[in-house]
Design a protein around this motif. Sequence first.
Motif, PDB file in Angstrom:
ATOM      1  N   PRO A  51      34.044  35.322  38.087  1.00 25.86           N
ATOM      2  CA  PRO A  51      35.056  36.197  38.703  1.00 25.86           C
ATOM      3  C   PRO A  51      36.350  36.244  37.895  1.00 25.86           C
ATOM      4  CG  PRO A  51      34.129  34.714  40.345  1.00 25.86           C
ATOM      5  CD  PRO A  51      33.582  34.295  39.015  1.00 25.86           C
ATOM      6  N   PHE A  52      36.756  35.094  37.335  1.00 27.58           N
ATOM      7  CA  PHE A  52      37.982  35.065  36.545  1.00 27.58           C
ATOM      8  C   PHE A  52      37.816  35.885  35.264  1.00 27.58           C
ATOM      9  CE2 PHE A  52      41.065  33.447  33.519  1.00 27.58           C
ATOM     10  CZ  PHE A  52      42.218  33.438  34.277  1.00 27.58           C
ATOM     11  N   ARG A  56      39.946  39.048  34.190  1.00 25.90           N
ATOM     12  CA  ARG A  56      40.681  39.039  32.925  1.00 25.90           C
ATOM     13  C   ARG A  56      40.323  40.261  32.092  1.00 25.90           C
ATOM     14  NH1 ARG A  56      44.138  36.723  30.228  1.00 25.90           N
ATOM     15  NH2 ARG A  56      44.091  34.532  30.610  1.00 25.90           N
ATOM     16  N   GLN A  57      39.066  40.651  32.106  1.00 27.65           N
ATOM     17  CA  GLN A  57      38.661  41.836  31.360  1.00 27.65           C
ATOM     18  C   GLN A  57      39.367  43.072  31.922  1.00 27.65           C
ATOM     19  OE1 GLN A  57      34.440  42.550  31.316  1.00 27.65           O
ATOM     20  NE2 GLN A  57      34.605  44.048  29.694  1.00 27.65           N
ATOM     21  N   GLN A  58      39.431  43.180  33.242  1.00 28.88           N
ATOM     22  CA  GLN A  58      40.154  44.296  33.857  1.00 28.88           C
ATOM     23  C   GLN A  58      41.632  44.261  33.463  1.00 28.88           C
ATOM     24  OE1 GLN A  58      39.380  43.496  37.992  1.00 28.88           O
ATOM     25  NE2 GLN A  58      37.789  45.073  38.107  1.00 28.88           N
ATOM     26  N   TYR A  59      42.204  43.062  33.478  1.00 29.17           N
ATOM     27  CA  TYR A  59      43.614  42.889  33.115  1.00 29.17           C
ATOM     28  C   TYR A  59      43.859  43.318  31.674  1.00 29.17           C
ATOM     29  CZ  TYR A  59      47.986  40.445  32.024  1.00 29.17           C
ATOM     30  OH  TYR A  59      49.248  40.130  31.603  1.00 29.17           O
ATOM     31  N   LYS A  83      52.510  48.244  37.431  1.00 32.97           N
ATOM     32  CA  LYS A  83      52.177  47.847  38.800  1.00 32.97           C
ATOM     33  C   LYS A  83      50.730  47.353  38.877  1.00 32.97           C
ATOM     34  CE  LYS A  83      51.987  49.548  43.527  1.00 32.97           C
ATOM     35  NZ  LYS A  83      52.145  50.696  44.408  1.00 32.97           N
ATOM     36  N   LEU A  84      49.814  48.112  38.263  1.00 32.01           N
ATOM     37  CA  LEU A  84      48.404  47.719  38.275  1.00 32.01           C
ATOM     38  C   LEU A  84      48.183  46.420  37.497  1.00 32.01           C
ATOM     39  CD1 LEU A  84      46.803  51.241  37.793  1.00 32.01           C
ATOM     40  CD2 LEU A  84      46.781  49.852  39.878  1.00 32.01           C
ATOM     41  N   ALA A  85      48.834  46.285  36.352  1.00 30.73           N
ATOM     42  CA  ALA A  85      48.695  45.073  35.543  1.00 30.73           C
ATOM     43  C   ALA A  85      49.240  43.861  36.290  1.00 30.73           C
ATOM     44  CB  ALA A  85      49.406  45.242  34.203  1.00 30.73           C
ATOM     45  N   ARG A  86      50.371  44.034  36.944  1.00 32.65           N
ATOM     46  CA  ARG A  86      50.969  42.930  37.709  1.00 32.65           C
ATOM     47  C   ARG A  86      50.031  42.497  38.836  1.00 32.65           C
ATOM     48  NH1 ARG A  86      55.671  44.752  37.749  1.00 32.65           N
ATOM     49  NH2 ARG A  86      56.557  43.365  36.220  1.00 32.65           N
ATOM     50  N   GLN A  87      49.421  43.468  39.493  1.00 35.29           N
ATOM     51  CA  GLN A  87      48.481  43.160  40.572  1.00 35.29           C
ATOM     52  C   GLN A  87      47.276  42.375  40.045  1.00 35.29           C
ATOM     53  OE1 GLN A  87      47.039  46.603  42.678  1.00 35.29           O
ATOM     54  NE2 GLN A  87      45.460  45.452  43.736  1.00 35.29           N
ATOM     55  N   LEU A  88      46.713  42.812  38.932  1.00 30.83           N
ATOM     56  CA  LEU A  88      45.575  42.103  38.341  1.00 30.83           C
ATOM     57  C   LEU A  88      45.973  40.701  37.907  1.00 30.83           C
ATOM     58  CD1 LEU A  88      44.006  45.036  36.315  1.00 30.83           C
ATOM     59  CD2 LEU A  88      42.963  43.847  38.266  1.00 30.83           C
ATOM     60  N   HIS A  89      47.178  40.575  37.361  1.00 28.70           N
ATOM     61  CA  HIS A  89      47.671  39.266  36.943  1.00 28.70           C
ATOM     62  C   HIS A  89      47.759  38.326  38.150  1.00 28.70           C
ATOM     63  CE1 HIS A  89      50.670  36.303  35.465  1.00 28.70           C
ATOM     64  NE2 HIS A  89      49.936  36.409  34.388  1.00 28.70           N
ATOM     65  N   GLU A  91      46.035  38.556  40.896  1.00 27.41           N
ATOM     66  CA  GLU A  91      44.666  38.263  41.326  1.00 27.41           C
ATOM     67  C   GLU A  91      44.042  37.172  40.457  1.00 27.41           C
ATOM     68  OE1 GLU A  91      42.443  41.948  41.589  1.00 27.41           O
ATOM     69  OE2 GLU A  91      43.973  42.827  42.882  1.00 27.41           O
ATOM     70  N   MET A  92      44.306  37.211  39.153  1.00 23.72           N
ATOM     71  CA  MET A  92      43.806  36.149  38.266  1.00 23.72           C
ATOM     72  C   MET A  92      44.412  34.812  38.659  1.00 23.72           C
ATOM     73  SD  MET A  92      43.535  37.859  34.415  1.00 23.72           S
ATOM     74  CE  MET A  92      45.027  37.092  33.968  1.00 23.72           C
ATOM     75  N   ARG A  93      45.711  34.815  38.918  1.00 24.90           N
ATOM     76  CA  ARG A  93      46.373  33.572  39.323  1.00 24.90           C
ATOM     77  C   ARG A  93      45.814  33.063  40.641  1.00 24.90           C
ATOM     78  NH1 ARG A  93      52.709  33.823  38.361  1.00 24.90           N
ATOM     79  NH2 ARG A  93      52.443  31.630  38.810  1.00 24.90           N
ATOM     80  N   GLY A  94      45.453  33.984  41.536  1.00 24.04           N
ATOM     81  CA  GLY A  94      44.862  33.588  42.810  1.00 24.04           C
ATOM     82  C   GLY A  94      43.513  32.917  42.626  1.00 24.04           C
TER      83      GLY A  94
END
Length: 138
Positions: A51-52, A56-59, A83-89, A91-94
């Motif tokens: 999942p990570f 990360r690939q999406q990010y 905004k989208l990049a921040r959201q993905l970031h 999610e990765m941290r989560g």
Amino acid sequence: MNPVQNLVRHFLVVAATCALLLADQPLKSALGLTMDQARAVDEIQRQYQRPFAAKRQQYNTQMRALRRARIANDSAAVIREEKLARQLHQEMRGIQAQEDEAIRKLLTPEQDQKFAAYLKLRREMVGSSRDDKEFTGK
């Protein structure tokens, strides 16, 4: 893709996979994990690795889109892509936080203190890229 490019691509994938498998050997020795704990940590890491990696690939894709928007000097696209990049970031941290919490549940109080130091070091090492620094505040 020509055969040489294909071979190089496969080599890089294998090298990256090997690096991932060996990446947390220091974690096991730094925390003084028992054999059972080490097996459990390996299982936890396997559970969260895909999942990570997918996130990360999406990010990374999103960050390329953000760079293109900046190059094009398209302020509306920059705002949207940031905004989208921040959201993905986030999610990765989560995902990473969930993995860390699962590992913490296995540790003794002494190992947990060592793990906290390990996580602090990991956070300090992250952010070598300009883009990651934007979202981590470093």
